[in-house]
Design an enzyme around this catalytic site. Sequence first.
Site, short mmCIF file in Angstrom:
data_model
loop_
_atom_site.label_atom_id
_atom_site.label_comp_id
_atom_site.label_asym_id
_atom_site.label_seq_id
_atom_site.Cartn_x
_atom_site.Cartn_y
_atom_site.Cartn_z
N SER A 198 33.86 35.92 40.75
CA SER A 198 35.20 36.42 40.44
C SER A 198 35.41 37.81 41.03
O SER A 198 35.33 38.00 42.23
CB SER A 198 35.44 36.39 38.93
OG SER A 198 36.78 36.64 38.62
N ASP A 230 42.51 38.27 42.78
CA ASP A 230 41.09 38.59 42.89
C ASP A 230 40.41 37.59 43.84
O ASP A 230 41.04 36.64 44.31
CB ASP A 230 40.44 38.64 41.51
CG ASP A 230 40.28 37.28 40.86
OD1 ASP A 230 40.97 36.33 41.28
OD2 ASP A 230 39.48 37.16 39.92
N ASP A 262 38.44 34.99 43.84
CA ASP A 262 38.51 33.53 43.68
C ASP A 262 39.88 33.07 43.20
O ASP A 262 40.07 31.89 42.88
CB ASP A 262 37.40 33.03 42.74
CG ASP A 262 37.60 33.44 41.30
OD1 ASP A 262 38.08 34.57 41.06
OD2 ASP A 262 37.27 32.65 40.40
N ASP A 277 41.83 33.45 40.58
CA ASP A 277 42.22 33.00 39.25
C ASP A 277 42.90 34.12 38.46
O ASP A 277 43.43 33.87 37.38
CB ASP A 277 41.04 32.41 38.48
CG ASP A 277 39.91 33.40 38.21
OD1 ASP A 277 39.97 34.53 38.72
OD2 ASP A 277 38.96 33.02 37.50
#
Length: 571
Positions: free
Chosen positions: A144, A302, A304, A306
């Site tokens: 993340s 961010d 990834d 999400d």
Amino acid sequence: MTWNQEFERWNNFADLDPALRTELDRLQQDEQSLEDAYYKNLEFGTGGMRGKLGPGTNRMNIYTIRRAAEGLAAYVESKNAKEQGVVVAYDSRYMSQEFSIETAKVLGRHGIQSYVFSSLRPTPELSFAVRHLGAAAGVVVTASHNPPEYNGFKAYNSDGGQLPPNEASTVIDMVNKVENELEVEVAEQSEIEASGLLKWIDEEVDKAYLDALQSVHVHPRISEIAKDLSVVFTPLHGTAKMLVEKGLQSMGVQNVHTVEEQAQPDPEFSTVASPNPEEHQAFEMAIKKGKELGSDILIATDPDADRLGVAVPDESGEYQVLTGNQTGALLIDYLLSQSEQVPKNGIVIKTIVTSEFGRVIANYYGASSLDTLTGFKFIGEKIKEYEETGEHSFLFGYEESYGYLVKDFARDKDAVQAAVLSAEVAAYWKSKGMTLLEALDELYQQHGYFLEDLQSLTMEGKSGSEQIEEIMNDFRSNPPKNAGGLKVLAVEDYSTSERLTTEGDKEVIELPKANVLKFILENDSWFCLRPSGTEPKIKFYYGVKTSSKVDSQNLIKSLKETVNEQINRTV
């Protein structure tokens, strides 16, 4: 085994990966770092696992990845779902692609079908792909928004959600049964490609996701109101570029300006101190570009994709970064105010550390609301439950840490959905001659001035874990009676599922157990302590409601002072 014995086991392994061998030789010069690398197994928890890259049982490497994948393979086999298979996606971090292939090689050794994206993709597209392909499980290799030296392994169930507690416990048990990560057997990549057990996926899933993305729009004339909107977008060197750009273009935004310096994947995240849209520093380049263009909204995802951050101009032309709670409030208000009819059983789902602002807005429009534990897997679990029972119609799900889900074709927080909806909300208010800040101010005037804050303490390694435990134990055994000048009315201890009032009454909390403490105060105020499950941190959340911004700011400050005084006495 002691950490020394674990180290010797690795050091004596003749077939150790050459790159890890080189790092291990260097690591032996620093005994503290060596101990941290071997004093425990990298924990596979309810959110999968996340840790620093490097050699060791407490690090992310091909062997700990294989151990996790071996446990997941056992889970898929227990479901008799080899042919349904597992979807694997990865982000822009060091070793992400390699770890994805290692996962497929372990699955292939068990005869389990894997569908692997041939290039990086966002976490929400993985969630969608699991559902779209009818897979038994999914994996995203990502850490993340953690620093560059981290990576992780997140596991998903057949619903496309992160594993809820019961399923997670099953997978955790299966991972923990893997006694020696160095001896997990893997298939050859060429072998499983030739047999069809490894299938590469890309454009077909992209198209299906983008088609589903159209359902996020609410306004009947979206292309008309969006055409004059100016958007600056930064993927912060991550995975969101293609999907967000196409999503904005398809809704009619003609002025999408991507921050080119941050457009390409970069595992070092070299233009930011942290690739986290919660950190205002991550917006510096976007703000510079926004000022040059006079843009209406800045959006950042961010690595990834999400989590989504939003910044908008104030009266002076300076950009203000909205909190996750503020963005959530604006999105909820827009979705419900623009709905032809809010379903009688409609529900907004949030977490226990998310602002009460969203609940008040949902109730204003006749919708109900529900709190879950922190972690979007709990929101995804409730969506599935309501889908099966029909008890509620899902309207929106969010958490204060910049995670939002608009439509349930994905079952994890989805920054791509949130990006296009945020742009639509900005376009709507622009068509009314207002900025998002002005719209937010109207909501405060209508519902009260809600204000929240977050404080994090990073405590790494074994000693850090012990300090975090000491802090939690102290607040449990010595709970404050007053905080910030307000009386503590109740203490909610989610580790025992009990709510204890100051009058001595006990109530049961109908949520899964978790190491979380929440203190309920007078005047709709509260604060909460929660050790992070994915980072070496303990987080302190604060929420207040007064009649003005200044009063709320002062109250938050007083709350933090009270909490910090007790922390300082403990560590």
